[in-house]
Design an enzyme around this catalytic site. Sequence first.
Site, mmCIF file in Angstrom:
data_model
loop_
_atom_site.group_PDB
_atom_site.id
_atom_site.type_symbol
_atom_site.label_atom_id
_atom_site.label_comp_id
_atom_site.label_asym_id
_atom_site.label_seq_id
_atom_site.Cartn_x
_atom_site.Cartn_y
_atom_site.Cartn_z
ATOM 1 N N GLY A 7 16.110 -47.238 -49.637
ATOM 2 C CA GLY A 7 16.346 -46.774 -51.010
ATOM 3 C C GLY A 7 15.123 -47.055 -51.857
ATOM 4 N N SER A 10 12.901 -47.008 -57.645
ATOM 5 C CA SER A 10 12.187 -47.940 -58.527
ATOM 6 C C SER A 10 12.204 -49.366 -57.986
ATOM 7 C CB SER A 10 12.813 -47.894 -59.929
ATOM 8 O OG SER A 10 12.677 -46.601 -60.492
ATOM 9 N N GLY A 12 13.412 -50.602 -55.143
ATOM 10 C CA GLY A 12 13.023 -50.723 -53.735
ATOM 11 C C GLY A 12 11.531 -50.618 -53.523
ATOM 12 N N LYS A 73 21.423 -46.648 -55.309
ATOM 13 C CA LYS A 73 22.421 -46.812 -56.378
ATOM 14 C C LYS A 73 23.775 -47.069 -55.719
ATOM 15 C CE LYS A 73 20.145 -46.116 -60.290
ATOM 16 N NZ LYS A 73 20.032 -44.814 -60.933
ATOM 17 N N ALA A 122 11.775 -52.376 -62.879
ATOM 18 C CA ALA A 122 10.925 -51.460 -62.114
ATOM 19 C C ALA A 122 11.208 -50.020 -62.505
ATOM 20 C CB ALA A 122 11.195 -51.636 -60.620
ATOM 21 N N LYS A 178 26.298 -61.441 -62.928
ATOM 22 C CA LYS A 178 25.438 -60.258 -63.128
ATOM 23 C C LYS A 178 26.290 -59.064 -63.532
ATOM 24 C CE LYS A 178 21.464 -58.048 -63.111
ATOM 25 N NZ LYS A 178 20.897 -57.347 -62.003
ATOM 26 N N SER A 248 19.035 -49.626 -67.046
ATOM 27 C CA SER A 248 19.053 -48.580 -66.008
ATOM 28 C C SER A 248 20.076 -47.496 -66.347
ATOM 29 C CB SER A 248 19.360 -49.201 -64.645
ATOM 30 O OG SER A 248 20.622 -49.833 -64.654
ATOM 31 N N GLU A 260 26.005 -45.774 -62.683
ATOM 32 C CA GLU A 260 26.749 -46.709 -61.826
ATOM 33 C C GLU A 260 27.970 -47.258 -62.561
ATOM 34 O OE1 GLU A 260 23.082 -49.076 -60.954
ATOM 35 O OE2 GLU A 260 23.744 -48.831 -58.890
HETATM 36 N N1 LIG Z 1 15.212 -50.348 -61.533
HETATM 37 C C1 LIG Z 1 15.417 -51.606 -61.918
HETATM 38 O O1 LIG Z 1 14.647 -52.168 -62.729
HETATM 39 C C2 LIG Z 1 16.594 -52.379 -61.418
HETATM 40 C C3 LIG Z 1 17.543 -51.788 -60.605
HETATM 41 N N2 LIG Z 1 18.609 -52.545 -60.164
HETATM 42 C C4 LIG Z 1 19.616 -51.943 -59.272
HETATM 43 O O2 LIG Z 1 18.985 -51.578 -58.049
HETATM 44 C C5 LIG Z 1 19.614 -50.405 -57.512
HETATM 45 C C6 LIG Z 1 18.565 -49.304 -57.378
HETATM 46 O O3 LIG Z 1 18.136 -48.997 -58.665
HETATM 47 P P1 LIG Z 1 16.839 -48.076 -58.918
HETATM 48 O O4 LIG Z 1 15.762 -48.461 -57.996
HETATM 49 O O5 LIG Z 1 16.566 -48.100 -60.379
HETATM 50 O O6 LIG Z 1 17.411 -46.630 -58.496
HETATM 51 P P2 LIG Z 1 16.591 -45.383 -57.938
HETATM 52 O O7 LIG Z 1 17.501 -44.222 -58.047
HETATM 53 O O8 LIG Z 1 15.244 -45.347 -58.574
HETATM 54 O O9 LIG Z 1 16.340 -45.776 -56.382
HETATM 55 C C7 LIG Z 1 17.202 -45.440 -55.329
HETATM 56 C C8 LIG Z 1 16.411 -44.517 -54.427
HETATM 57 O O10 LIG Z 1 17.040 -44.441 -53.145
HETATM 58 C C9 LIG Z 1 17.025 -43.060 -52.757
HETATM 59 N N3 LIG Z 1 18.066 -42.838 -51.757
HETATM 60 C C10 LIG Z 1 19.401 -42.921 -51.907
HETATM 61 N N4 LIG Z 1 20.015 -42.709 -50.735
HETATM 62 C C11 LIG Z 1 19.030 -42.484 -49.815
HETATM 63 C C12 LIG Z 1 19.019 -42.186 -48.421
HETATM 64 N N5 LIG Z 1 20.158 -42.101 -47.730
HETATM 65 N N6 LIG Z 1 17.825 -42.000 -47.791
HETATM 66 C C13 LIG Z 1 16.667 -42.095 -48.481
HETATM 67 N N7 LIG Z 1 16.597 -42.383 -49.821
HETATM 68 C C14 LIG Z 1 17.786 -42.574 -50.457
HETATM 69 C C15 LIG Z 1 17.269 -42.322 -54.048
HETATM 70 O O11 LIG Z 1 16.948 -40.957 -53.952
HETATM 71 P P3 LIG Z 1 17.866 -39.867 -54.765
HETATM 72 O O12 LIG Z 1 17.959 -40.309 -56.179
HETATM 73 O O13 LIG Z 1 17.096 -38.595 -54.589
HETATM 74 O O14 LIG Z 1 19.185 -39.869 -54.077
HETATM 75 C C16 LIG Z 1 16.322 -43.083 -54.966
HETATM 76 O O15 LIG Z 1 15.009 -42.614 -54.861
HETATM 77 C C17 LIG Z 1 20.730 -50.052 -58.501
HETATM 78 O O16 LIG Z 1 21.944 -50.652 -58.095
HETATM 79 C C18 LIG Z 1 20.240 -50.667 -59.800
HETATM 80 O O17 LIG Z 1 21.298 -50.922 -60.706
HETATM 81 C C19 LIG Z 1 18.752 -53.878 -60.456
HETATM 82 C C20 LIG Z 1 17.827 -54.496 -61.263
HETATM 83 C C21 LIG Z 1 16.726 -53.782 -61.831
HETATM 84 C C1 LIG Z 2 19.573 -56.745 -66.433
HETATM 85 C C2 LIG Z 2 19.469 -55.289 -66.840
HETATM 86 C C3 LIG Z 2 20.450 -54.936 -67.913
HETATM 87 C C4 LIG Z 2 18.057 -55.121 -67.338
HETATM 88 O O1 LIG Z 2 17.881 -53.927 -68.039
HETATM 89 C C5 LIG Z 2 19.764 -54.447 -65.624
HETATM 90 O O2 LIG Z 2 20.097 -54.980 -64.562
HETATM 91 C C6 LIG Z 2 19.773 -52.972 -65.701
HETATM 92 O O3 LIG Z 2 19.134 -52.388 -66.590
HETATM 93 O O4 LIG Z 2 20.490 -52.393 -64.833
#
Ligand SMILES: NC(=O)C1=CN([C@@H]2O[C@H](COP(=O)(O)OP(=O)(O)OC[C@H]3O[C@@H](n4cnc5c(N)ncnc54)[C@H](OP(=O)(O)O)[C@@H]3O)[C@@H](O)[C@H]2O)C=CC1
Ligand SMILES: CC(C)(CO)C(=O)C(=O)O
Length: 297
Positions: A7, A10, A12, A73, A122, A178, A248, A260
């Site tokens: 995944g 951002s 990841g 997600k 991220a 969280k 997010s 989510e």
């Molecule tokens: N970004 C942040 O700052 C933070 C995020 N989080 C949590 O982390 C998790 C991820 O968030 P975030 O990184 O922002 O989300 P993103 O949507 O940026 O990242 C998830 C990525 O995984 C891809 N993906 C999903 N399924 C597959 C698959 N089967 N094969 C290949 N790629 C796949 C998605 O592509 P597509 O969209 O095209 O399906 C997307 O690019 C969430 O639960 C979020 O709440 C927690 C703290 C901070």
């Molecule tokens: C902690 C917080 C609220 C930081 O923005 C977060 O986890 C999110 O945006 O999903």
Amino acid sequence: MDIVVFGAGSLGSLVGGLLAREHKVTLVGRDPHATEVRESGLRVGGEFDFRVHPNATSDGNELRADCAIVTVKAFQTEAAAEQLATGEFDAVLSLQNGMGNEEILAEHLDSPILAGTASYGAVLTDPGTVECTGIGEIVLGARKGGGSEAARRLGTAFTSAGIETEIAADMPRRLWEKLAVNAGINPTTALSRVENGAVLSGEANEIAATAARETARVARADGVELTDEDAVSAVETVADATVSNVSSMRQDVESERKTEIDAINGYVVARGGKHGIETPVNRTLSGLVKTWERENE
Ligand SMILES: NC(=O)C1=CN([C@@H]2O[C@H](COP(=O)(O)OP(=O)(O)OC[C@H]3O[C@@H](n4cnc5c(N)ncnc54)[C@H](OP(=O)(O)O)[C@@H]3O)[C@@H](O)[C@H]2O)C=CC1
Ligand SMILES: CC(C)(CO)C(=O)C(=O)O
């Protein structure tokens, strides 16, 4: 250590990029990002400034590694678990927000499932480029609590890559705490279109704090000791630490992406219902975000 980050959006890409400084990393994401990383490397900007060259693919099937880190997600976890099940991993760690991800992974995988929380910020800005918008920490441990050799090994790998890491023996409480933070901050800032710091005062503070207290009550009914005071304090501590952040969920709403909400406020409402606990603020926030989603499908 040989690590798959499943995944690579951002979060990841940021975690995978940091780990790639010390370990063999394979990012599993979407094109054009995966191809750009494979061909030209991954640039990590914002709070960092470096380039690494991890492996990268858009095919998540039949992978093998010491550990898989899940950063899709919450509504994508089931599909991710099905693909991970075609591979082989000594351990699998979720760094996702929302509740229920570890249970879904455990239903599909025989590997030990570790729970984790991430407070790094991220944003994937371009194919091949991720920005760190805030230094936080990774907390990880056995999903049901207690000690874990797999958690100790992975925590050591994170620390050796310069990632702020805590290995915790109380992950059920950490996940609920969280959840209270996200239940309070995410929908409030998404619906009001405000930065996280807005929940430190006024009506937004009252709404976020009440959502957190409702969450804590459901946590206690689920056997997890989370006080109302600790839940509200966690919301305010995180909001203060990310005062200018765009949550997010607000990013998802403004980009017209699915949120989510079901794994955050929706989970609080559903879990509360199983215990006969009313959660009116979580129900209202969930209903408003789901209305927005339906109108913008
Ligand atoms: N970004 C942040 O700052 C933070 C995020 N989080 C949590 O982390 C998790 C991820 O968030 P975030 O990184 O922002 O989300 P993103 O949507 O940026 O990242 C998830 C990525 O995984 C891809 N993906 C999903 N399924 C597959 C698959 N089967 N094969 C290949 N790629 C796949 C998605 O592509 P597509 O969209 O095209 O399906 C997307 O690019 C969430 O639960 C979020 O709440 C927690 C703290 C901070
Ligand atoms: C902690 C917080 C609220 C930081 O923005 C977060 O986890 C999110 O945006 O999903």
